[in-house]
Every structure is written in structure tokens, then in C-alpha cells.
Design an enzyme around this catalytic site. Structure first.
Site: not given
Ligand code: F6P
Length: 368
Positions: A146, A189-190
């Protein structure tokens, strides 16, 4: 916190949180650098979980255990977990229990006198709290696809994930063009849109949707209509898993084990585009593919540099620090400062945001 410099050490080493490409290259670097100093390394399996219970899971890691294959091998030979906070450990009866002292006592039984923790923003606070409680010198190495760990320009695993996402977009382009379709790719990538932004620019997509910039689907549809010409009758959209519409919320899914994970925005965006653009639309969810595969040269390089620096910091008597990449080199910062910054998301004045806008890529908030 500082520790006595220079004495013979036994380092415990663990990987924590979601895996990514390049973890084994970090492990190798730690073992090789420690062995140069005549120190020993003990690998702990599955993050702090390897130190729970009566049968702890640890093993000695010698230089002969870490050959060059590990530079190319994704995953982690130590295993990892992104569950089981030791301060609120989920018990079989549904309760949560503080098991931090159990981990500290088992750590002491290993004979190790310091810890190198390879983790992302979820692991750093846990490892810092645990080691402060136990008086254990700690150095952390940032890893995450991320790239949301603050105070470092890059974390190990991000570059490979961008390569994977870029390749996926590159592969979608010819099939989109052949069928006059709009392709939507959902990437991980949250809460941070770094993967979508970097891969989207690298592949030359029409629309990039990020968690940091809530989108207006009408603006997205207008952009996709406007790129349709007789010679170009397709469109490519990359959407980060936590992207959300203006005034809307992120989409989540409940896993089989009850855990909640991000997901579903690609399908939602695809359905709306199909209707608004009256275009044949297909959606691909890239998922955990982004966490595997041969690490990129850059991830291997930073992994090697980070691993060696982590050992050197212990040798210098340092503790409570995280190695970082900054201005073309390895340096280090206080883990407490990293934690205090929260998460590193895409900022509105990020140079890549300006690049995307400058190239006419729609970010969903304003006409490109
Ligand atoms: O933090 C890394 C990450 O891959 C995120 O991008 C993603 O949202 C999450 O982990 C997925 O978690 P899990 O592996 O538990 O499904």
C-alpha cells in the site's frame, strides 16, 4: 530507547501483517549482515503468534539458509499474519485477552536480546508497545504494497505491486480495444491510492479513482464518452479498493471467517459506467496477485539496504527506530514519529496527482 552497542547479540526476526514481494530479501540481508558481525538470528514464525503458547515456533537462521534464491522469492519463509493483536487476542470463546506478557516471556526463553520486526502501519504500534513493555531493543523495517507507511518514500513490496497492476492494465488495453469495451480494474491499497495512481499513470489510463478523491460518476462517464473516437472506442479505468463516490462510503465485503475487507467498488463503478455510457463494460479485481510474484529489482534493492541498516542500528545501540528510504538513501526515524503521523495517503499536491491531471487523466472530481 538505546541498548549497549557492540556486544554479541542474538536477534529475533519476524514478519508481520500482510505479505508482499521482497520480504525474503529483507530476511536474507538481516541474516547476512548479522553473520558479518558474528551475531545469531532466530526467525520467529507467523509474526508474534510464533511466540504464543507452550510450543513456540522459532528457528535459527544461518547464512547457508538464505541463499540468493531468496532475492527472487516472494512470500515470507517465516510466515506472517495480519490477525491476532497480542493486546486484544481473539480467544476461541469469542472473548479477547491481553497475551502480551506471554509473548515477552517466550521471547526471553529464546535467548534473543533484540528484535527486528518487518511490518506495516498495523504492526508498528503493536511491536513498539510490546517491546517497550518488555524492555526489548526494537528496529522495524517498513513493508507494504500500500506504501502508506509515513516518513519513508517507499516500503518494500510497493514497487512490485505497481509493476503487477501496470502489467494488468497493459493486458486489459488490447482486449478493450479489440471489443470496443470499457475495462475497470480494481486494485488494492487500503486507504491509500498509491498503487492506482502510479499504475494508472504508467499504463496511460483514462480514469484513476482514489480513496483520497471522492468521485462523481457523471464526471467519470463524461470523460469516458469524450475519449471515444472512431479510432479509439474503448476506455480504461483503474479504481482503488477504498475509492468512494462523493457523499458515499467505501464498499466492504465480509469474508468467510467474518473478517471485513475492502472490495466491491470496481463492480459498482463498472455497472454505473455501463449504464451511463451505454458501453459494454468488464470488471477485473486484481486482488492478492499484487502481493506475489518475483520482487522487482527496486524492492530487492531497498530490502537489502533496509535489512543491513536494521542490524547496523542495533550495533550502534539504537532502538525504537524504523529504517526509511529518503532522498536516494537509507536513513532511519523514530517509530513513535511514524505512528504519530498515522497513515501516508496520496496528498492533493502530490507530484503524481499533478502529473495525472496534467496529462488529462480524470481523477473523478473535475472534468479532465
Ligand atoms: O495491506 C495490504 C493489503 O493487501 C491491502 O492492500 C488489502 O486491503 C489487504 O491487505 C487485504 O488483506 P487480506 O490479505 O487479509 O485479505
Amino acid at each position: 530507547m538505546s541498548a549497549a552497542p557492540g556486544r554479541v547479540r542474538r536477534i529475533a526476526l519476524l514478519t508481520s501483517g500482510g505479505d508482499c514481494s521482497g520480504l525474503n530479501a529483507i530476511i536474507r540481508a538481516v541474516v547476512l549482515r548479522a553473520s558479518q558481525l558474528g551475531w545469531e538470528v532466530t526467525g520467529v514464525s507467523y509474526g508474534t503468534q510464533g511466540l504464543l503458547g507452550e510450543h513456540t515456533q522459532t528457528r535459527r537462521l544461518r547464512p547457508e539458509d538464505v541463499d540468493t534464491v531468496m532475492m527472487r522469492q516472494s512470500g515470507t519463509i517465516l510466515g506472517t499474519t495480519n490477525k491476532g493483536d497480542p493486546f486484544a487476542y481473539p480467544m476461541p470463546d469469542g472473548s479477547v485477552k491481553d497475551r502480551s506478557w506471554e509473548i515477552i516471556e517466550n521471547f526471553r526463553k529464546t535467548g534473543c536480546d533484540s528484535l527486528i520486526g518487518i511490518g506495516g502501519d498495523g504492526s508498528l504500534p503493536i511491536l513498539l508497545r510490546l517491546t517497550e513493555q518488555g524492555g526489548i531493543p526494537l528496529i522495524c523495517v517498513p513493508k507494504t504494497i500500500d506504501n502508506d507507511v509515513p516518513l519513508t518514500e517507499t516500503a518494500v513490496g510497493f514497487d512490485t505491486a505497481v509493476e503487477v497492476a501496470t502489467e494488468a492494465l497493459d493486458r486489459l488495453q488490447p482486449t478493450a480495444a479489440s471489443h470496443n469495451r470499457i475495462m475497470v480494474l480494481e486494485v488494492m491499497g487500503r486507504g491509500a491510492g498509491h498503487i492506482a495512481l502510479a499504475a494508472g499513470i504508467a499504463s496511460g489510463v483514462d480514469v484513476i479513482l482514489l480513496p483520497e478523491i471522492p468521485y462523481d460518476i457523471e464526471i467519470v462517464a463524461n470523460r469516458l464518452r469524450s475519449v471515444q473516437t472512431p479510432a479509439h472506442r474503448f476506455g480504461i479505468v483503474v479504481v482503488s479498493e477504498a475509492a468512494r463516490p462523493k457523499g458515499g462510503t467505501v464498499r466492504t465485503q465480509v469474508m468467510q471467517d467474518g473478517q471485513v475487507r475492502l472490495g466491491g467498488v470496481g463492480a459498482a463503478v463498472g455497472a454505473q459506467i455501463a449504464e451511463l455510457c451505454q458501453a459494454e463494460t468488464r470488471v477485473t479485481v486484481l486482488g492478492h496477485v499484487q502481493r506475489g510474484g518475483q520482487p522487482s529489482a527496486w524492492d530487492r534493492l531497498t530490502a537489502a539496504a533496509f535489512g543491513a541498516r536494521a542490524v547496523d542500528l542495533l550495533n550502534a545501540g539504537q532502538s525504537g527506530r524504523m529504517v526509511t528510504w529518503s532522498q536516494r538513501g537509507v536513513t532511519d526515524v523514530l517509530i513513535a514519529d511514524v505512528i504519530a503521523r498515522g497513515s501516508h495517503s496520496v496528498e492533493m499536491d502530490d507530484s503524481l496527482v499533478r502529473v495525472a491531471r496534467g496529462l488529462g487523466i480524470c481523477l473523478g472530481d473535475q472534468p479532465a
